[in-house]
Design a protein around this motif. Sequence first.
Motif, PDB file in Angstrom:
ATOM      1  N   GLY A   7       0.669  -1.319  -0.135  1.00 29.90           N
ATOM      2  CA  GLY A   7      -0.085   0.037  -0.012  1.00 29.90           C
ATOM      3  C   GLY A   7       0.854   1.426  -0.088  1.00 29.90           C
ATOM      4  O   GLY A   7       2.115   1.335   0.162  1.00 29.90           O
ATOM      5  N   SER A   8       0.181   2.294   0.087  1.00 27.56           N
ATOM      6  CA  SER A   8       0.889   3.557   0.081  1.00 27.56           C
ATOM      7  C   SER A   8       0.910   4.262   1.241  1.00 27.56           C
ATOM      8  O   SER A   8      -0.297   4.352   2.062  1.00 27.56           O
ATOM      9  CB  SER A   8       0.512   4.572  -1.149  1.00 27.56           C
ATOM     10  N   VAL A   9       1.973   5.095   1.486  1.00 34.22           N
ATOM     11  CA  VAL A   9       2.005   6.102   2.718  1.00 34.22           C
ATOM     12  C   VAL A   9       2.508   7.362   2.655  1.00 34.22           C
ATOM     13  O   VAL A   9       3.468   7.379   1.933  1.00 34.22           O
ATOM     14  CB  VAL A   9       2.688   5.018   3.888  1.00 34.22           C
ATOM     15  N   LEU A  10       2.106   8.440   3.165  1.00 33.11           N
ATOM     16  CA  LEU A  10       2.723   9.568   3.188  1.00 33.11           C
ATOM     17  C   LEU A  10       2.996   9.952   4.284  1.00 33.11           C
ATOM     18  O   LEU A  10       2.470   9.544   5.633  1.00 33.11           O
ATOM     19  CB  LEU A  10       1.638  10.753   2.768  1.00 33.11           C
ATOM     20  N   ILE A  11       4.357  10.368   4.607  1.00 35.68           N
ATOM     21  CA  ILE A  11       5.116  10.799   5.775  1.00 35.68           C
ATOM     22  C   ILE A  11       5.519  12.286   5.681  1.00 35.68           C
ATOM     23  O   ILE A  11       6.275  12.856   4.756  1.00 35.68           O
ATOM     24  CB  ILE A  11       6.303   9.942   5.778  1.00 35.68           C
ATOM     25  N   THR A  12       5.030  12.957   6.674  1.00 35.68           N
ATOM     26  CA  THR A  12       5.378  14.285   6.625  1.00 35.68           C
ATOM     27  C   THR A  12       6.777  14.578   7.427  1.00 35.68           C
ATOM     28  O   THR A  12       7.060  13.820   8.108  1.00 35.68           O
ATOM     29  CB  THR A  12       4.233  15.371   6.977  1.00 35.68           C
ATOM     30  N   GLY A  13       7.474  15.872   6.947  1.00 40.42           N
ATOM     31  CA  GLY A  13       8.757  15.860   7.877  1.00 40.42           C
ATOM     32  C   GLY A  13       9.649  15.019   8.002  1.00 40.42           C
ATOM     33  O   GLY A  13      10.229  14.508   8.520  1.00 40.42           O
ATOM     34  N   ALA A  14      10.041  14.368   6.356  1.00 35.67           N
ATOM     35  CA  ALA A  14      10.661  13.247   6.092  1.00 35.67           C
ATOM     36  C   ALA A  14      12.205  13.635   5.789  1.00 35.67           C
ATOM     37  O   ALA A  14      12.989  12.468   5.413  1.00 35.67           O
ATOM     38  CB  ALA A  14      10.197  12.335   5.061  1.00 35.67           C
ATOM     39  N   SER A  15      12.582  14.707   5.948  1.00 34.47           N
ATOM     40  CA  SER A  15      14.058  15.234   5.652  1.00 34.47           C
ATOM     41  C   SER A  15      14.980  14.449   6.391  1.00 34.47           C
ATOM     42  O   SER A  15      15.988  14.427   5.912  1.00 34.47           O
ATOM     43  CB  SER A  15      14.206  16.655   5.603  1.00 34.47           C
ATOM     44  N   THR A  16      14.842  14.581   7.726  1.00 31.03           N
ATOM     45  CA  THR A  16      15.572  14.089   8.779  1.00 31.03           C
ATOM     46  C   THR A  16      15.056  13.244   9.970  1.00 31.03           C
ATOM     47  O   THR A  16      13.692  13.051   9.827  1.00 31.03           O
ATOM     48  CB  THR A  16      16.408  15.104   9.529  1.00 31.03           C
ATOM     49  N   PHE A  34       5.613   8.017   0.019  1.00 30.07           N
ATOM     50  CA  PHE A  34       5.716   9.540  -0.269  1.00 30.07           C
ATOM     51  C   PHE A  34       6.194  10.078   0.713  1.00 30.07           C
ATOM     52  O   PHE A  34       5.768  10.224   1.902  1.00 30.07           O
ATOM     53  CB  PHE A  34       4.355  10.163  -0.915  1.00 30.07           C
ATOM     54  N   ALA A  35       7.490  10.917   0.338  1.00 33.38           N
ATOM     55  CA  ALA A  35       8.089  11.640   1.640  1.00 33.38           C
ATOM     56  C   ALA A  35       7.986  13.045   1.672  1.00 33.38           C
ATOM     57  O   ALA A  35       8.742  13.589   0.674  1.00 33.38           O
ATOM     58  CB  ALA A  35       9.348  11.113   1.755  1.00 33.38           C
ATOM     59  N   GLY A  36       7.448  13.766   2.558  1.00 33.80           N
ATOM     60  CA  GLY A  36       7.163  15.246   2.264  1.00 33.80           C
ATOM     61  C   GLY A  36       8.519  15.789   3.021  1.00 33.80           C
ATOM     62  O   GLY A  36       9.021  15.453   4.032  1.00 33.80           O
ATOM     63  N   VAL A  37       9.141  16.758   2.147  1.00 35.69           N
ATOM     64  CA  VAL A  37      10.570  17.503   2.532  1.00 35.69           C
ATOM     65  C   VAL A  37      10.346  18.763   2.082  1.00 35.69           C
ATOM     66  O   VAL A  37       9.193  19.398   1.254  1.00 35.69           O
ATOM     67  CB  VAL A  37      11.605  16.765   1.622  1.00 35.69           C
ATOM     68  N   ARG A  38      10.917  19.586   2.480  1.00 40.32           N
ATOM     69  CA  ARG A  38      11.183  21.160   2.263  1.00 40.32           C
ATOM     70  C   ARG A  38      12.183  21.718   1.405  1.00 40.32           C
ATOM     71  O   ARG A  38      12.100  22.784   1.312  1.00 40.32           O
ATOM     72  CB  ARG A  38      11.077  21.591   3.576  1.00 40.32           C
ATOM     73  N   SER A  39      13.075  20.712   1.190  1.00 39.26           N
ATOM     74  CA  SER A  39      14.197  21.359   0.062  1.00 39.26           C
ATOM     75  C   SER A  39      14.525  20.449  -0.921  1.00 39.26           C
ATOM     76  O   SER A  39      14.589  19.220  -0.583  1.00 39.26           O
ATOM     77  CB  SER A  39      15.591  21.730   1.038  1.00 39.26           C
ATOM     78  N   PRO A  40      15.064  20.986  -1.966  1.00 43.83           N
ATOM     79  CA  PRO A  40      15.578  19.776  -2.980  1.00 43.83           C
ATOM     80  C   PRO A  40      16.652  18.990  -2.387  1.00 43.83           C
ATOM     81  O   PRO A  40      16.965  17.778  -3.024  1.00 43.83           O
ATOM     82  CB  PRO A  40      15.844  20.508  -4.236  1.00 43.83           C
ATOM     83  N   GLU A  41      17.618  19.619  -1.861  1.00 40.29           N
ATOM     84  CA  GLU A  41      18.699  18.917  -1.080  1.00 40.29           C
ATOM     85  C   GLU A  41      18.301  17.706  -0.400  1.00 40.29           C
ATOM     86  O   GLU A  41      18.908  16.609  -0.567  1.00 40.29           O
ATOM     87  CB  GLU A  41      19.526  19.998  -0.385  1.00 40.29           C
ATOM     88  N   HIS A  42      17.384  18.055   0.376  1.00 42.91           N
ATOM     89  CA  HIS A  42      16.835  16.847   1.356  1.00 42.91           C
ATOM     90  C   HIS A  42      16.205  15.580   0.449  1.00 42.91           C
ATOM     91  O   HIS A  42      16.307  14.470   0.879  1.00 42.91           O
ATOM     92  CB  HIS A  42      15.989  17.327   2.492  1.00 42.91           C
ATOM     93  N   THR A  56       9.698  11.633  -3.220  1.00 43.50           N
ATOM     94  CA  THR A  56       9.502  12.934  -2.581  1.00 43.50           C
ATOM     95  C   THR A  56       8.496  13.833  -2.978  1.00 43.50           C
ATOM     96  O   THR A  56       8.452  14.081  -4.186  1.00 43.50           O
ATOM     97  CB  THR A  56      11.158  13.542  -2.452  1.00 43.50           C
ATOM     98  N   VAL A  57       7.965  14.326  -2.344  1.00 44.57           N
ATOM     99  CA  VAL A  57       6.918  15.573  -2.275  1.00 44.57           C
ATOM    100  C   VAL A  57       7.236  16.858  -1.683  1.00 44.57           C
ATOM    101  O   VAL A  57       7.636  16.588  -0.457  1.00 44.57           O
ATOM    102  CB  VAL A  57       5.370  15.341  -2.333  1.00 44.57           C
ATOM    103  N   MET A  58       7.520  17.965  -2.237  1.00 40.24           N
ATOM    104  CA  MET A  58       7.619  19.109  -1.412  1.00 40.24           C
ATOM    105  C   MET A  58       6.315  19.641  -0.694  1.00 40.24           C
ATOM    106  O   MET A  58       5.465  19.637  -1.083  1.00 40.24           O
ATOM    107  CB  MET A  58       7.783  20.272  -2.477  1.00 40.24           C
ATOM    108  N   LEU A  59       6.640  19.678   0.491  1.00 42.20           N
ATOM    109  CA  LEU A  59       5.594  19.883   1.487  1.00 42.20           C
ATOM    110  C   LEU A  59       5.692  20.574   2.777  1.00 42.20           C
ATOM    111  O   LEU A  59       6.435  19.852   3.673  1.00 42.20           O
ATOM    112  CB  LEU A  59       4.712  18.388   1.807  1.00 42.20           C
ATOM    113  N   ASP A  60       5.428  21.679   2.920  1.00 38.76           N
ATOM    114  CA  ASP A  60       5.640  22.604   3.866  1.00 38.76           C
ATOM    115  C   ASP A  60       4.143  22.619   4.738  1.00 38.76           C
ATOM    116  O   ASP A  60       3.128  22.751   4.045  1.00 38.76           O
ATOM    117  CB  ASP A  60       5.958  23.999   3.443  1.00 38.76           C
ATOM    118  N   VAL A  61       3.856  21.704   5.600  1.00 39.03           N
ATOM    119  CA  VAL A  61       2.820  21.585   6.482  1.00 39.03           C
ATOM    120  C   VAL A  61       2.166  22.831   6.761  1.00 39.03           C
ATOM    121  O   VAL A  61       0.975  22.602   6.987  1.00 39.03           O
ATOM    122  CB  VAL A  61       2.809  20.496   7.372  1.00 39.03           C
TER     123      VAL A  61
END
Length: 293
Positions: A7-16, A34-42, A56-61
């Motif tokens: 199945g599919s899962v979204l995780i917010t704040g997945a940068s570190t 699907f991992a929510g991150v806030r920068s292309p580097e992460h 990865t998806v760009m996601l500022d919550v």
Amino acid sequence: MMNNQAGSVLITGASTGIGRACALHLVARGFQVFAGVRSPEHAEQLRLASGGRVTTVMLDVTDAAQIDAAVATIRAQTNGQGLRALVNNAGIAVPGPLEVVPIEAFRRQLEVNTLSPIAVTQAFLPLLRESSRPATIVNMGSISGRFTHPLFGPYSASKFALEACSDALRIELSPWGIRVVCIEPGIIATPIWDKTLASSLQMLADVSQARLAPYQPLIDMVKATVKPGMGIPPERVARVVGQAITCRRPRARYVIGLDAYGQLVLIHLPTWLRDWLVRLALPPFGDLAPSKK
């Protein structure tokens, strides 16, 4: 096409930290992550660490437009199978004496740790309802959501509120079979504490010394206590998150760490005794602070 066996899962704040550990653990278990991150580097770092298996998806919550964009992206990539799990992990910590914490900083604490998980949950509930397997919302709480330490009032307030929201959601979403779980770790070895110490010192630098001086012994104690790498590994939390998502009957709360269990003991003591024990562990402060003459 990505492996979607579990199945599919979204995780917010997945940068570190915990979010990153959850992304790597769950993708290894066969989830489409699907991992929510806030920068292309992460984003690039996480893709490399996962061998390209994590999306990865760009996601500022705190950004409604980014939340809506993430919904559209994930809907397009889940092929009508819905979302099996949402892990609301993104969070910050704003420490300091309540007398001097700027209200804007306190408001930011509640915005990120309490209101944003609800905003993300509201946006993704249609996808969770479409899951062919029992869907799970995992809210990353803290033992600080049940026990408050001096100087961590804003952080604890945000986690206490998240606990209350989790309890309400667990009943409100039960007709759709959506499970709601709150994870309550103690101290975890993640970058949040290094960031917290740095941001706290910067925030308190703007407070007049006269207002700050009575609390200085407490602040010095926290500065001496917060060490890089302290706490249990985030991978341990990730394993519990995986268990909560996949087990038939998940618990409402998962407490993680010996320090967290120790605080549970304090919670059940009479308030006067608990307060006495906490004060006993603190250095003298306020009117009791040693003179620096």
